[in-house]
Design a protein around this motif. Structure first.
Motif, PDB file in Angstrom:
ATOM      1  N   ARG A  93       0.834  -1.203   0.000  1.00  0.00           N
ATOM      2  CA  ARG A  93       0.000   0.000   0.000  1.00  0.00           C
ATOM      3  C   ARG A  93       0.868   1.252   0.000  1.00  0.00           C
ATOM      4  O   ARG A  93       1.696   1.447   0.874  1.00  0.00           O
ATOM      5  CB  ARG A  93      -0.878   0.020   1.256  1.00  0.00           C
ATOM      6  N   GLY A  94       0.667   2.075  -1.035  1.00  0.00           N
ATOM      7  CA  GLY A  94       1.312   3.382  -1.056  1.00  0.00           C
ATOM      8  C   GLY A  94       0.291   4.386  -0.538  1.00  0.00           C
ATOM      9  O   GLY A  94       0.016   4.476   0.656  1.00  0.00           O
ATOM     10  N   GLY A  95      -0.339   5.118  -1.481  1.00  0.00           N
ATOM     11  CA  GLY A  95      -1.374   6.075  -1.094  1.00  0.00           C
ATOM     12  C   GLY A  95      -2.779   5.475  -1.121  1.00  0.00           C
ATOM     13  O   GLY A  95      -3.752   6.163  -0.833  1.00  0.00           O
ATOM     14  N   GLY A  96      -2.909   4.199  -1.515  1.00  0.00           N
ATOM     15  CA  GLY A  96      -4.212   3.514  -1.514  1.00  0.00           C
ATOM     16  C   GLY A  96      -5.186   4.028  -2.561  1.00  0.00           C
ATOM     17  O   GLY A  96      -6.393   3.826  -2.456  1.00  0.00           O
ATOM     18  N   HIS A  97      -4.685   4.694  -3.618  1.00  0.00           N
ATOM     19  CA  HIS A  97      -5.590   5.327  -4.586  1.00  0.00           C
ATOM     20  C   HIS A  97      -5.927   4.463  -5.790  1.00  0.00           C
ATOM     21  O   HIS A  97      -6.787   4.856  -6.591  1.00  0.00           O
ATOM     22  CB  HIS A  97      -4.975   6.641  -5.092  1.00  0.00           C
ATOM     23  N   HIS A  98      -5.210   3.359  -5.993  1.00  0.00           N
ATOM     24  CA  HIS A  98      -5.473   2.636  -7.252  1.00  0.00           C
ATOM     25  C   HIS A  98      -6.929   2.168  -7.286  1.00  0.00           C
ATOM     26  O   HIS A  98      -7.435   1.594  -6.325  1.00  0.00           O
ATOM     27  CB  HIS A  98      -4.521   1.448  -7.429  1.00  0.00           C
ATOM     28  N   ILE A  99      -7.561   2.409  -8.418  1.00  0.00           N
ATOM     29  CA  ILE A  99      -8.987   2.091  -8.607  1.00  0.00           C
ATOM     30  C   ILE A  99      -9.280   0.612  -8.349  1.00  0.00           C
ATOM     31  O   ILE A  99     -10.347   0.248  -7.865  1.00  0.00           O
ATOM     32  CB  ILE A  99      -9.424   2.516 -10.050  1.00  0.00           C
ATOM     33  N   GLY A 153       0.634  13.741 -10.821  1.00  0.00           N
ATOM     34  CA  GLY A 153      -0.773  13.713 -11.245  1.00  0.00           C
ATOM     35  C   GLY A 153      -1.555  14.907 -10.730  1.00  0.00           C
ATOM     36  O   GLY A 153      -1.008  15.806 -10.085  1.00  0.00           O
ATOM     37  N   ILE A 154      -2.870  14.859 -10.979  1.00  0.00           N
ATOM     38  CA  ILE A 154      -3.715  16.039 -10.758  1.00  0.00           C
ATOM     39  C   ILE A 154      -4.462  16.028  -9.421  1.00  0.00           C
ATOM     40  O   ILE A 154      -5.253  16.921  -9.164  1.00  0.00           O
ATOM     41  CB  ILE A 154      -4.754  16.183 -11.891  1.00  0.00           C
ATOM     42  N   ASN A 155      -4.225  14.994  -8.602  1.00  0.00           N
ATOM     43  CA  ASN A 155      -4.917  14.931  -7.310  1.00  0.00           C
ATOM     44  C   ASN A 155      -3.850  14.731  -6.232  1.00  0.00           C
ATOM     45  O   ASN A 155      -3.205  13.692  -6.191  1.00  0.00           O
ATOM     46  CB  ASN A 155      -5.913  13.753  -7.339  1.00  0.00           C
ATOM     47  N   THR A 158      -2.984  11.556  -4.014  1.00  0.00           N
ATOM     48  CA  THR A 158      -2.563  10.288  -4.630  1.00  0.00           C
ATOM     49  C   THR A 158      -1.183   9.900  -4.093  1.00  0.00           C
ATOM     50  O   THR A 158      -0.351  10.756  -3.835  1.00  0.00           O
ATOM     51  CB  THR A 158      -2.477  10.483  -6.170  1.00  0.00           C
ATOM     52  N   GLY A 159      -0.936   8.601  -3.979  1.00  0.00           N
ATOM     53  CA  GLY A 159       0.377   8.124  -3.561  1.00  0.00           C
ATOM     54  C   GLY A 159       1.390   8.278  -4.682  1.00  0.00           C
ATOM     55  O   GLY A 159       1.105   7.944  -5.839  1.00  0.00           O
ATOM     56  N   PHE A 160       2.591   8.754  -4.326  1.00  0.00           N
ATOM     57  CA  PHE A 160       3.638   8.895  -5.331  1.00  0.00           C
ATOM     58  C   PHE A 160       4.075   7.517  -5.845  1.00  0.00           C
ATOM     59  O   PHE A 160       4.326   7.338  -7.044  1.00  0.00           O
ATOM     60  CB  PHE A 160       4.847   9.648  -4.742  1.00  0.00           C
ATOM     61  N   GLY A 168       2.925   7.724 -14.574  1.00  0.00           N
ATOM     62  CA  GLY A 168       2.749   9.029 -13.951  1.00  0.00           C
ATOM     63  C   GLY A 168       2.706  10.179 -14.942  1.00  0.00           C
ATOM     64  O   GLY A 168       3.715  10.522 -15.541  1.00  0.00           O
ATOM     65  N   PHE A 169       1.538  10.772 -15.145  1.00  0.00           N
ATOM     66  CA  PHE A 169       1.482  11.972 -15.985  1.00  0.00           C
ATOM     67  C   PHE A 169       0.599  13.038 -15.369  1.00  0.00           C
ATOM     68  O   PHE A 169      -0.263  12.749 -14.546  1.00  0.00           O
ATOM     69  CB  PHE A 169       1.038  11.653 -17.425  1.00  0.00           C
ATOM     70  N   GLY A 170       0.844  14.262 -15.782  1.00  0.00           N
ATOM     71  CA  GLY A 170       0.073  15.401 -15.276  1.00  0.00           C
ATOM     72  C   GLY A 170       0.393  16.642 -16.088  1.00  0.00           C
ATOM     73  O   GLY A 170       0.789  16.553 -17.252  1.00  0.00           O
ATOM     74  N   VAL A 219       9.338  -3.810  -3.690  1.00  0.00           N
ATOM     75  CA  VAL A 219       8.791  -2.661  -2.966  1.00  0.00           C
ATOM     76  C   VAL A 219       9.829  -1.537  -3.011  1.00  0.00           C
ATOM     77  O   VAL A 219      10.964  -1.720  -2.561  1.00  0.00           O
ATOM     78  CB  VAL A 219       8.492  -3.025  -1.500  1.00  0.00           C
ATOM     79  N   VAL A 220       9.430  -0.413  -3.561  1.00  0.00           N
ATOM     80  CA  VAL A 220      10.360   0.714  -3.656  1.00  0.00           C
ATOM     81  C   VAL A 220      10.237   1.534  -2.381  1.00  0.00           C
ATOM     82  O   VAL A 220       9.169   2.058  -2.065  1.00  0.00           O
ATOM     83  CB  VAL A 220      10.079   1.579  -4.903  1.00  0.00           C
ATOM     84  N   THR A 221      11.343   1.612  -1.657  1.00  0.00           N
ATOM     85  CA  THR A 221      11.306   2.357  -0.394  1.00  0.00           C
ATOM     86  C   THR A 221      11.784   3.788  -0.580  1.00  0.00           C
ATOM     87  O   THR A 221      11.510   4.653   0.244  1.00  0.00           O
ATOM     88  CB  THR A 221      12.152   1.642   0.679  1.00  0.00           C
ATOM     89  N   GLY A 436      -3.452   0.862 -22.960  1.00  0.00           N
ATOM     90  CA  GLY A 436      -4.186   1.407 -21.811  1.00  0.00           C
ATOM     91  C   GLY A 436      -3.215   1.702 -20.693  1.00  0.00           C
ATOM     92  O   GLY A 436      -2.182   1.035 -20.578  1.00  0.00           O
ATOM     93  N   TYR A 437      -3.554   2.704 -19.889  1.00  0.00           N
ATOM     94  CA  TYR A 437      -2.683   3.110 -18.780  1.00  0.00           C
ATOM     95  C   TYR A 437      -3.003   2.223 -17.579  1.00  0.00           C
ATOM     96  O   TYR A 437      -4.124   2.249 -17.067  1.00  0.00           O
ATOM     97  CB  TYR A 437      -2.955   4.583 -18.484  1.00  0.00           C
ATOM     98  N   VAL A 438      -2.015   1.439 -17.127  1.00  0.00           N
ATOM     99  CA  VAL A 438      -2.303   0.464 -16.056  1.00  0.00           C
ATOM    100  C   VAL A 438      -2.800   1.137 -14.777  1.00  0.00           C
ATOM    101  O   VAL A 438      -3.520   0.510 -13.995  1.00  0.00           O
ATOM    102  CB  VAL A 438      -1.094  -0.450 -15.729  1.00  0.00           C
ATOM    103  N   ASN A 439      -2.448   2.385 -14.571  1.00  0.00           N
ATOM    104  CA  ASN A 439      -2.899   3.067 -13.357  1.00  0.00           C
ATOM    105  C   ASN A 439      -4.380   3.453 -13.415  1.00  0.00           C
ATOM    106  O   ASN A 439      -4.936   3.910 -12.417  1.00  0.00           O
ATOM    107  CB  ASN A 439      -2.053   4.322 -13.110  1.00  0.00           C
ATOM    108  N   PHE A 440      -5.008   3.290 -14.587  1.00  0.00           N
ATOM    109  CA  PHE A 440      -6.441   3.589 -14.708  1.00  0.00           C
ATOM    110  C   PHE A 440      -7.268   2.318 -14.928  1.00  0.00           C
ATOM    111  O   PHE A 440      -8.482   2.397 -15.105  1.00  0.00           O
ATOM    112  CB  PHE A 440      -6.705   4.541 -15.886  1.00  0.00           C
TER     113      PHE A 440
END
Ligand SMILES: Cc1cc2nc3c(=O)[nH]c(=O)nc-3n(C[C@H](O)[C@H](O)[C@H](O)COP(=O)(O)OP(=O)(O)OC[C@H]3O[C@@H](n4cnc5c(N)ncnc54)[C@H](O)[C@@H]3O)c2cc1C
Length: 500
Positions: A93-99, A153-155, A158-160, A168-170, A219-221, A436-440
Motif C-alpha cells: 500500500r502506497g497512497g491507496g488510490h489505485h482504482i 498527477g492532478i490529485n 494520490t500516492g507517489f 505518472g502523468f500530469g 517494494v520501492v522504499t 491502456g494506462y495500467v494506473n487507470f
C-alpha cells in the motif's frame, strides 16, 4: 467445542495463502513479527484498523489478516520474509488510490508504506528523494520551496509510489515527460527480502521494469528523481463552456493543442457544471465542457498562450490567472475525495478523430450523475519522444488519454454507472490504440494487461522471472513470470561439469 480447542483457535489467526487457500498463523508468530517492524503490526480490531484496510475507492472492501506498518527498507524486508515463510498473499500500500484496490490483500498481509512520507530536495543537483509512501502533496510541498517540481498527477492526495511505478502523468508531462522519465534511481526490496539499487548502471533490467511495470518487481522504499524550475507562480485555471457546444469546443481544442507550446497543457472534461462561485447559479448541474489549463513557464507568457482558449465559444464562466503551482495541484482534491464508489474505463488515442469526438459527446449526454465525468488528457511533447522500448511504459505513441470516471454514492447506482462507463469505452474503442494506462485499469480488466504493455510485455515477463520467479508480488496488475528456460551454456562460459 472444548475449552482447550477454543483456546487453540483463539491463539491463531486465519489468513489467505498465495494459492488462495485458507491457513492459520499462531499469534506468537505475529508477536515475533511485531518486534521486527518499527511501526508495528496490526490485526482486526486494533486502533486505526478501519483506516488501514480501506482504500480510496469505496467499492473495495477488503479485510487483510495483518498490516505491517513499515518505516524502513529493513521493515519491508522483514514483512516480505514473513509472508514468504507462511506463503501469505501479500500486497503493498502506497497512497491507496489505485482504482482496482490491490493495495489491500483480502485475508493477506499488507506492507503499509503510509508512514514513509519523507521527501528531501537537493537544489544544487536538482534532484529529490521521495520515500515509498509519500503523497504527491508531500513532493510538491518540498520541491516548491525551491521553485522546483517534477511531473505528478492532478490529485495531490494520490500516492507517489503507485503513480510513479505505473508511469505518472500530469500538467508538466508535455514539457518534462512522465514521472518515470525523471526517475534516476530507486531502492527496491525484492522478493528475496534484499535491498537493490536500481538505476541505468545498477540492476538496469530492474530499473527498466519499474518504470511502468507497477509493483510487480519489488517494494520501492525510496525514489530519486530530477526536478526542474517551475513556478512558484504559474498561469492556470479553468474555462467552462455549455455542454451544448461540446462538439465544436472539442474540435477547436484538438486544433489548438496540436500547435500549443510544450509549456502549456490543456485537458478537456465533460461533466455536469459543479457549483463553482464564478458560474451563474442557473448553470450549476447543467451539461458542461471544462477546459483545464496550466502553463509551466513565465505566467505572463501563459496569459498570452491561453488567451485563445477563452474565445473558442461563449463561456459560462472562467477562472484563469496567476496562482501558486502548489495550490493548483490541489484544485481538484475536493472533487476527488476518498469514500465514493468509483468505476473507470480508459482508452488511449494517437489522434482525436471526428467519430471519437462524436462518441465522447454522445456519452457525455448520458452522464448518469453529478460526479461522473469523461476526461481527455492531452499529453504529447516530451513523453512521446521517449522510445517505446526505453522503459516498461508502452503507451508512448498515445497523445490523448481518455478516462471515463464513473463516480457515485450508493450501491443502488452501481449497475447504471458501470453500464454507462462501459458504453463510452466501447463506442470509442474502435478509434483507440488498444493499449491502456495500467494506473487507470480496473480490477475486472486483468485481461487487458498484456495489451496495455504491448511489445514490452515479453521483456517484462523475463524481468519478473529474474526478480520474482514465484510471483510473490501478485496483488497488482500482474505480469506473471516467464516460464523457466532450459539453461544453455553461453559462449565463452563453461557449463558446470564441462571440462575446461
Ligand atoms: C483521484 C485520482 C486521480 C488520479 N490522477 C492521476 C493523474 O493525474 N495521473 C496519473 O498518472 N495517475 C493518476 N491517478 C492514478 C494513480 O496513478 C494510481 O491510482 C496509482 O496507483 C496511485 O498510487 P497509490 O500509491 O496511491 O496507490 P496504491 O493503491 O497504494 O498502490 C497501487 C499499487 O502500486 C503498487 N505500489 C504502490 N506504492 C508502491 C511502492 N512504493 N513500491 C512498490 N509498489 C508500490 C502496489 O502494487 C499497489 O497495489 C489518479 C488516481 C486517482 C484515484
Amino acid at each position: 467445542m472444548s475449552q482447550q480447542e477454543h483456546g487453540t483457535e483463539d491463539a491463531h489467526i486465519a489468513y489467505r495463502t498465495l494459492d488462495g487457500e485458507e491457513a492459520h498463523l499462531p499469534r506468537s508468530a505475529i508477536e515475533e513479527l511485531r518486534g521486527k517492524v518499527t511501526g508495528g503490526v496490526s490485526t482486526a480490531g486494533d486502533p486505526g484498523w478501519e483506516r488501514a484496510r480501506h482504500v480510496w475507492n469505496a467499492m473495495v472492501e477488503h479485510s487483510p489478516a495483518i498490516v505491517g506498518h513499515c518505516l524502513s527498507a529493513a521493515d519491508v524486508g522483514n514483512v516480505i520474509r514473513f509472508a514468504r515463510e507462511h506463503e501469505m498473499l501479500l500486497s503493498v500500500r502506497g497512497g491507496g488510490h489505485h482504482i482496482a484496490g490491490n493495495a489491500v490483500a483480502e485475508g493477506g498481509a499488507v506492507i503499509d508504506l503510509s508512514g514513509m512520507r519523507a521527501v528531501s530536495v537537493d537544489p544544487e543537483r536538482r534532484t529529490v528523494r521521495v520515500s515509498g509512501g509519500a503523497l504527491l502533496s508531500d513532493v510538491d510541498h518540498q520541491t516548491q520551496a525551491f521553485g522546483l517540481a517534477t511531473p505528478l498527477g492532478i490529485n495531490s492526495t494520490t500516492g507517489f509510489g503507485g503513480l510513479c511505478l505505473g508511469g505518472g502523468f500530469g500538467w508538466l508531462t508535455r514539457k518534462y515527460g512522465l514521472t518515470i522519465d525523471n526517475l534516476l534511481s530507486a531502492d527496491v526490496v525484492t522478493a528475496d527480502g534484499e535491498l537493490n539499487v536500481a538505476s541505468q548502471t545498477s540492476e538496469p533490467d530492474l530499473f527498466w521494469g519499474i518504470r511502468g511495470g507497477g509493483g510487480n518487481f519489488g517494494v520501492v522504499t525510496s525514489f530519486e528523481l530530477a526536478v526542474h524550475p517551475v513556478g512558484p507562480q504559474v498561469h492556470a485555471g479553468l474555462i467552462v463552456y455549455p455542454g451544448a457546444q461540446a462538439s465544436e469546443i472539442l474540435r477547436a481544442w484538438r486544433e489548438f493543442i496540436a500547435d500549443a507550446p510544450e509549456d502549456l497543457a490543456v485537458w478537456a472534461l465533460l461533466r455536469k457544471a459543479p457549483p463553482l462561485p464564478f458560474l451563474p447559479p442557473e448553470t450549476h448541474g447543467t451539461d458542461a465542457i471544462v477546459l483545464l489549463a496550466l502553463y509551466a513557464g513565465d505566467p505572463e507568457e501563459g496569459a498570452r498562450a491561453t488567451e485563445p482558449l477563452l474565445k473558442l465559444g461563449k463561456p459560462l464562466g472562467s477562472m484563469l490567472g496567476p496562482q501558486p503551482y502548489e495550490a493548483w495541484q490541489k484544485t481538484f482534491d475536493p472533487m476527488l475525495a476518498p469514500g465514493a464508489r468509483n468505476y473507470w474505463k480508459t482508452n488511449e488515442f494517437i489522434e482525436l478523430e471526428d467519430p471519437t469526438i462524436d462518441a465522447v459527446v454522445e456519452g457525455a449526454k448520458q452522464i448518469p450523475g453529478p460526479f461522473c465525468e469523461v476526461f481527455l488528457a492531452s499529453l504529447g511533447g516530451a513523453m512521446n519522444r521517449v522510445p517505446t522500448d526505453a522503459t516498461a511504459y508502452a503507451g508512448r505513441d498515445a497523445r490523448i488519454v481518455m478516462n471515463v470516471h464513473g463516480r457515485w454514492e450508493t450501491p443502488d447506482d452501481d449497475a447504471t454507472v458501470r453500464t454507462w462507463a462501459r458504453r463510452v469505452f466501447e463506442t470509442t474503442a474502435p478509434f483507440a490504440t488498444g493499449g491502456g494506462y495500467v494506473n487507470f485499469i480496473t480490477a475486472d480488466e486483468a485481461g487487458r494487461i498484456a495489451s496495455a504493455y504491448g511489445s514490452n510485455y515479453e521483456r517484462l515477463q523475463e524481468v519478473k522471472r529474474q526478480f520474482d520467479p514465484e510471483n510473490l508480488f501478485r496483488m497488482n496488475h500482474n505480469i506473471p513470470p516467464a516460464p523457466p528456460q532450459a539453461r544453455r551454456p553461453q559462449a565463452g562460459r563453461r557449463a558446470p561439469g564441462q571440462p575446461g
